[in-house]
Enzyme design. Structure first.
Site, short mmCIF file in Angstrom:
data_model
loop_
_atom_site.label_atom_id
_atom_site.label_comp_id
_atom_site.label_asym_id
_atom_site.label_seq_id
_atom_site.Cartn_x
_atom_site.Cartn_y
_atom_site.Cartn_z
N ASP A 136 0.84 -1.20 0.00
CA ASP A 136 0.00 0.00 0.00
C ASP A 136 0.88 1.25 0.00
O ASP A 136 2.05 1.20 0.39
CB ASP A 136 -0.84 0.06 1.28
CG ASP A 136 -1.99 -0.95 1.27
OD1 ASP A 136 -2.33 -1.50 0.21
OD2 ASP A 136 -2.56 -1.17 2.37
N ARG A 187 -1.58 -0.40 -8.41
CA ARG A 187 -2.96 0.00 -8.09
C ARG A 187 -2.97 1.53 -8.16
O ARG A 187 -2.06 2.18 -7.63
CB ARG A 187 -3.30 -0.46 -6.67
CG ARG A 187 -4.61 0.10 -6.15
CD ARG A 187 -4.69 0.07 -4.64
NE ARG A 187 -4.77 -1.26 -4.08
CZ ARG A 187 -4.38 -1.55 -2.84
NH1 ARG A 187 -3.85 -0.61 -2.04
NH2 ARG A 187 -4.48 -2.76 -2.38
N THR A 229 -11.15 2.60 -7.12
CA THR A 229 -11.98 3.77 -6.87
C THR A 229 -13.44 3.34 -6.80
O THR A 229 -13.80 2.30 -7.35
CB THR A 229 -11.80 4.83 -7.99
OG1 THR A 229 -12.63 5.95 -7.71
CG2 THR A 229 -12.15 4.32 -9.37
N HIS A 230 -14.26 4.19 -6.13
CA HIS A 230 -15.71 3.96 -6.14
C HIS A 230 -16.39 4.97 -7.03
O HIS A 230 -17.60 5.12 -7.00
CB HIS A 230 -16.26 4.06 -4.71
CG HIS A 230 -15.43 3.31 -3.72
ND1 HIS A 230 -14.41 3.90 -3.03
CD2 HIS A 230 -15.45 2.02 -3.37
CE1 HIS A 230 -13.83 2.99 -2.27
NE2 HIS A 230 -14.43 1.84 -2.45
P1 FDA Z 1 -14.31 9.62 -4.23
O1 FDA Z 1 -13.82 9.94 -2.86
O2 FDA Z 1 -14.45 10.72 -5.21
O3 FDA Z 1 -15.65 8.83 -4.10
C1 FDA Z 1 -16.48 8.49 -5.19
C2 FDA Z 1 -17.81 8.01 -4.63
O4 FDA Z 1 -17.60 6.78 -3.94
C3 FDA Z 1 -18.37 8.95 -3.55
O5 FDA Z 1 -19.20 9.92 -4.10
C4 FDA Z 1 -19.12 8.01 -2.65
O6 FDA Z 1 -20.37 7.72 -3.22
C5 FDA Z 1 -18.30 6.75 -2.72
N1 FDA Z 1 -17.33 6.64 -1.59
C6 FDA Z 1 -16.01 6.90 -1.62
N2 FDA Z 1 -15.44 6.64 -0.43
C7 FDA Z 1 -16.42 6.22 0.36
C8 FDA Z 1 -16.47 5.78 1.70
N3 FDA Z 1 -15.40 5.74 2.48
N4 FDA Z 1 -17.68 5.40 2.19
C9 FDA Z 1 -18.79 5.42 1.43
N5 FDA Z 1 -18.80 5.81 0.14
C10 FDA Z 1 -17.63 6.21 -0.38
N6 FDA Z 1 -5.33 5.34 -0.48
C11 FDA Z 1 -4.01 5.53 -0.26
O7 FDA Z 1 -3.58 6.66 -0.02
N7 FDA Z 1 -3.14 4.47 -0.29
C12 FDA Z 1 -3.55 3.20 -0.59
O8 FDA Z 1 -2.75 2.28 -0.63
C13 FDA Z 1 -4.94 3.00 -0.83
N8 FDA Z 1 -5.43 1.77 -1.13
C14 FDA Z 1 -6.74 1.62 -1.54
C15 FDA Z 1 -7.20 0.39 -2.01
C16 FDA Z 1 -8.47 0.27 -2.52
C17 FDA Z 1 -8.94 -1.06 -3.04
C18 FDA Z 1 -9.32 1.42 -2.56
C19 FDA Z 1 -10.70 1.33 -3.17
C20 FDA Z 1 -8.89 2.62 -2.07
C21 FDA Z 1 -7.60 2.73 -1.54
N9 FDA Z 1 -7.15 3.95 -1.04
C22 FDA Z 1 -5.81 4.11 -0.77
C23 FDA Z 1 -8.12 5.04 -0.72
C24 FDA Z 1 -8.24 6.04 -1.86
O9 FDA Z 1 -7.08 6.83 -1.92
C25 FDA Z 1 -9.46 6.96 -1.65
O10 FDA Z 1 -9.29 7.66 -0.45
C26 FDA Z 1 -10.78 6.24 -1.60
O11 FDA Z 1 -10.83 5.21 -2.55
C27 FDA Z 1 -11.95 7.22 -1.88
O12 FDA Z 1 -11.82 7.76 -3.16
P2 FDA Z 1 -12.65 7.28 -4.45
O13 FDA Z 1 -11.64 6.95 -5.51
O14 FDA Z 1 -13.55 6.17 -4.12
O15 FDA Z 1 -13.36 8.57 -4.96
#
Ligand code: FDA
Length: 310
Positions: A136, A187, A229-230
């Site tokens: 990570d 990733r 990402t979500h």
């Molecule tokens: P964004 O925050 O824009 O969210 C998009 C949509 O997803 C939101 O509108 C909401 O609907 C939903 N969503 C997102 N987060 C949510 C939550 N916590 N609860 C509920 N809904 C949520 N970071 C890092 O710095 N080092 C790492 O090694 C990792 N590893 C990692 C692995 C995996 C498999 C994932 C999915 C994420 C990580 N992350 C990470 C975390 C990443 O940096 C980031 O903080 C989160 O994924 C949230 O960002 P999104 O890309 O989902 O987009």
């Protein structure tokens, strides 16, 4: 919620997370109060049960023994031993699951050489069991040593290892270019830590744009790209690019966090995409939970509601 209010709340949650009183309260009641939505449990057996269920539902998975900084060589050795047990169990149970770990959990904060030796030992052990390890990415001060260690592992001939790039950092496109000759397994994430604006984009729209540009370069150029990402818009973009380039599930997968957007996860599996659910476990889940709450302040309401309902 307005983006600026969201960003302000995010900062408040991450800053409040350091308060000893909040930490003590949440750490002693949190799993019962709702942290269980994001964490598979406190023991390896808890995690194995959840990983099996995810596999049965068509997901790939990974697991992490939660915990970050360790302070002594002995503690780091203890973490290595516990990860060897995790790798052994994943192989014995024939789970479609791998390990994701943090180098600060293996001693990076006080000794980079020790962290290298520890992760090298685990990667070699995992290779013997046919397993994969992902490193990570943590806060910005850890990026240089983490990428140095990843490069050393690959140059030492280890292929069953990958790491993570964060689109919020200005430096990431350069890091990607310098590591592409290794045919890396990366990733891609947006980034979960509180970083200053001279290091990371403060505006979400810029982080998202940077993510899309990195995807464009990574899909196909990297040996494997995990699109973590979500964000549905970015997921759609990744799928379009992968399809246009003829990349199958051996070259890319979607990754999401356990408990976050489970319906979207299930829909993507139903449509035939490779989806990995990152499913951590362990007693030290507090900082992990705080990062999840900060990502989406609405989660805080969910958490507080569980408190009121008790
Ligand atoms: P964004 O925050 O824009 O969210 C998009 C949509 O997803 C939101 O509108 C909401 O609907 C939903 N969503 C997102 N987060 C949510 C939550 N916590 N609860 C509920 N809904 C949520 N970071 C890092 O710095 N080092 C790492 O090694 C990792 N590893 C990692 C692995 C995996 C498999 C994932 C999915 C994420 C990580 N992350 C990470 C975390 C990443 O940096 C980031 O903080 C989160 O994924 C949230 O960002 P999104 O890309 O989902 O987009």
């Amino acid at each position: 919620m307005a983006p600026s209010l969201n960003a302000a709340l995010r900062r408040v949650i991450l800053a409040a997370a350091d308060s000893r009183r909040i930490r003590r309260f949440v750490a002693s009641h949190g799993l019962r109060l709702g942290a269980g939505r994001f964490v598979a449990g406190e023991t390896l057996d808890d995690a194995i049960r959840v990983l099996r269920r995810l596999n049965d539902q068509g997901f790939r998975a990974n697991t992490t023994l939660l915990g970050e900084g360790v302070a002594t060589e002995g503690e780091a050795a203890g973490v290595v031993a516990r990860y060897e047990e995790v790798v052994r169990r994943l192989a014995e149970e024939r789970l479609q699951a791998n390990v994701a770990l943090k180098l600060t959990h293996l001693g990076l904060v006080f000794d980079e050489e020790l962290a290298y030796a520890n992760v090298e030992r685990l990667v070699a052990f995992a290779a013997g069991a046919g397993e994969f390890i992902r490193i990570d990415m943590e806060e910005s001060a850890r990026v240089d040593p983490t990428l140095r260690i990843y490069r050393r592992l690959r140059e030492a001939g280890h292929d069953n290892v990958g790491t993570v790039l964060q689109s919020y950092l200005y430096r990431t496109p350069d890091d990607l270019e310098s590591l592409l000759p290794l045919r890396p397994n990366f990733r891609l994430v947006k980034g979960a830590y509180l970083e200053p604006p001279d290091i990371a984009y403060p505006d979400k729209a810029d982080v998202d744009r940077a993510y899309a540009a990195l995807l464009e370069r990574m899909l196909g150029e990297c040996a494997f790209t995990a699109v973590a990402t979500h964000d549905e818009r970015l997921i759609r973009r990744a799928i379009e690019l992968a399809e246009a380039r003829g990349l199958g599930s051996e070259r890319f997968e979607l990754q999401m966090l356990y408990g976050v957007r489970p319906q979207l996860q299930a829909d993507l599996v139903r449509r035939g995409y490779g989806v990995l659910v990152a499913t951590p476990y362990g007693p030290d889940w507090y900082p992990y939970l705080m990062r999840r709450l900060a990502e989406r302040p609405a989660n805080l309401l969910f958490f507080l509601r569980s408190l009121v309902r008790r």
